[in-house]
Design an enzyme around this catalytic site. Sequence first.
Site, mmCIF file in Angstrom:
data_model
loop_
_atom_site.group_PDB
_atom_site.id
_atom_site.type_symbol
_atom_site.label_atom_id
_atom_site.label_comp_id
_atom_site.label_asym_id
_atom_site.label_seq_id
_atom_site.Cartn_x
_atom_site.Cartn_y
_atom_site.Cartn_z
ATOM 1 N N LYS A 1 -6.230 18.677 -8.391
ATOM 2 C CA LYS A 1 -5.248 17.595 -8.422
ATOM 3 C C LYS A 1 -4.013 18.104 -9.138
ATOM 4 C CE LYS A 1 -5.006 13.202 -7.167
ATOM 5 N NZ LYS A 1 -5.681 12.567 -6.022
HETATM 6 P P1 NAD Z 1 1.188 4.215 -3.277
HETATM 7 O O1 NAD Z 1 2.141 4.660 -4.320
HETATM 8 O O2 NAD Z 1 1.567 4.280 -1.850
HETATM 9 O O3 NAD Z 1 0.713 2.708 -3.553
HETATM 10 C C1 NAD Z 1 0.286 2.248 -4.807
HETATM 11 C C2 NAD Z 1 0.491 0.733 -4.810
HETATM 12 O O4 NAD Z 1 -0.040 0.199 -6.022
HETATM 13 C C3 NAD Z 1 1.962 0.319 -4.760
HETATM 14 O O5 NAD Z 1 2.077 -0.833 -3.947
HETATM 15 C C4 NAD Z 1 2.252 -0.036 -6.214
HETATM 16 O O6 NAD Z 1 3.337 -0.957 -6.334
HETATM 17 C C5 NAD Z 1 0.933 -0.672 -6.576
HETATM 18 N N1 NAD Z 1 0.724 -0.812 -8.025
HETATM 19 C C6 NAD Z 1 1.046 0.023 -9.014
HETATM 20 N N2 NAD Z 1 0.715 -0.520 -10.199
HETATM 21 C C7 NAD Z 1 0.164 -1.726 -9.927
HETATM 22 C C8 NAD Z 1 -0.369 -2.772 -10.729
HETATM 23 N N3 NAD Z 1 -0.396 -2.675 -12.064
HETATM 24 N N4 NAD Z 1 -0.861 -3.864 -10.113
HETATM 25 C C9 NAD Z 1 -0.839 -3.982 -8.768
HETATM 26 N N5 NAD Z 1 -0.344 -3.022 -7.955
HETATM 27 C C10 NAD Z 1 0.156 -1.919 -8.537
HETATM 28 O O7 NAD Z 1 -0.127 5.072 -3.563
HETATM 29 P P2 NAD Z 1 -1.361 5.325 -2.589
HETATM 30 O O8 NAD Z 1 -1.218 6.664 -1.981
HETATM 31 O O9 NAD Z 1 -1.600 4.144 -1.737
HETATM 32 O O10 NAD Z 1 -2.544 5.462 -3.654
HETATM 33 C C11 NAD Z 1 -3.167 4.329 -4.211
HETATM 34 C C12 NAD Z 1 -4.491 4.755 -4.839
HETATM 35 O O11 NAD Z 1 -5.310 5.357 -3.840
HETATM 36 C C13 NAD Z 1 -4.388 5.782 -5.956
HETATM 37 O O12 NAD Z 1 -5.403 5.518 -6.901
HETATM 38 C C14 NAD Z 1 -4.646 7.085 -5.255
HETATM 39 O O13 NAD Z 1 -5.129 8.099 -6.137
HETATM 40 C C15 NAD Z 1 -5.703 6.658 -4.279
HETATM 41 N N6 NAD Z 1 -5.863 7.525 -3.121
HETATM 42 C C16 NAD Z 1 -4.803 7.771 -2.284
HETATM 43 C C17 NAD Z 1 -4.994 8.581 -1.168
HETATM 44 C C18 NAD Z 1 -3.895 8.831 -0.156
HETATM 45 O O14 NAD Z 1 -4.180 9.436 0.877
HETATM 46 N N7 NAD Z 1 -2.680 8.377 -0.375
HETATM 47 C C19 NAD Z 1 -6.248 9.164 -0.936
HETATM 48 C C20 NAD Z 1 -7.302 8.874 -1.806
HETATM 49 C C21 NAD Z 1 -7.091 8.050 -2.889
#
Ligand code: NAD
Length: 431
Positions: free
Chosen positions: A117
Amino acid sequence: MTARAEQKERPQAAEVSNREIVDHWFDVAADRIGLHDDARVVLRSSYREVAVQIPVRQADGRIHCYSGFRVQHNGARGPYKGGVRYHPDVDLDEVRALAALMTWKTALVDVPFGGAKGGIDCTPSELTMDELQQVTRSFIDKISKVIGPQRDIPAPDVNTNAQVMAWMMDEYGKLHGHSPAIVTGKPISLGGSQGRQAATGRGVVFCLREAAPLLDLRPDGMRMVIQGFGNVGGWAGCIAQGLGAKVIGASDAYGAIHHEAGIDADALAEHVRHGGRLPDFPGVDVITPEELLALECEVLVPAALGGMIHAGNAHTINARMIIEGANSPTTPKADDVLADKGVLVVPDALANAGGVIVSYFEWVQNLQHLAWDEREVNDRLGTRMRKAFRTVHQRSQETGESLRVASYALAIQRVAEAARDRGYLADAPGR
Ligand code: NAD
């Protein structure tokens, strides 16, 4: 982003760190499978941790130094693989935890990668595009010796996207020649895979489809609540809606919304794509993040940050199942509360593995100079997700373990076996 919004974006009252969550479940599962002490020492710690300084001259002429990290946790099963997160809360300990989780995730869904990561402690919304590009290129320059298409392959995570991956690929190419397989999650024009953007959310929905019958539920008509309507949460909502599910509540860093008759997930995603905040979406009630978690629903998808379901709020959850789109959204104490309440939890390593599975497909296509169509990508994703879910569920049925402990146990066994076969460990369980 304003200071107020940034404040809101931090998880409230999480009593443990991501690191403590991942280490806790590693220890529980290691006990279950009787993992040898030597193997525990090796598999609990990172192989390599790189911390770099990223000085950037800002619009006001001053230099600001960001910290960048790349942690390679374990590479016994293949090249290190994992996303890069841009967020002010990023630190070495968090990146370490997320790297270890990647090791277990890649092993669980059986893609030939290890776990890594990366992260930079910046707030992208406060940077100009030029500054963001400068930060990204500087980071890649500084870690270029430890990454590579057969060594370590970054991908998007929170606040990084296809554009950031394109800059990374370009910067790496200046040093090593054109190398599309150095990152995944690229734009299609640069060798990105069809279906990659939606893959994690789609994987969440494949899990939902597998888990629903275990509770005598069907996606059609299911009420869904999404905490964090970003890439993962947004796609999960839109795809589930396509199967007849109803998104009744959602949140982002700026607030939470509710509409019992159903929020149009496609329209909400469009609103977000144009820079809209959830509380400004028309025709819904604005509620508090606490009220969102307490909404009565069939499925809750946490898809924001780690530690957001904790001992202080788990008892308020009114969902039949939780599919963890985010990494480490649930603390161990909250897990106990949810188990007592009979809530089925599909854990992160399984539920959000769709992203790394399609990243693997992208890497394979790049290495073969091929491009698959979206249907082929999605079909292959479905096959792998279903297989992983059923394997975990079967172990859980046989052992009485939760889906989370069963996931960790299966993953640790696979990594330990690969490490043993390479000659790094004297003993591996299950042999
Ligand atoms: P992103 O930045 O696209 O979305 C994150 C969302 O969470 C945004 O809408 C943000 O405004 C919201 N957010 C942040 N703080 C918040 C809070 N306190 N309360 C409510 N909402 C809040 O990110 P993403 O890529 O969708 O990733 C989200 C999660 O999924 C992370 O934990 C990431 O590690 C995990 N993840 C992502 C992927 C991927 O392919 N993008 C893969 C596996 C895991």
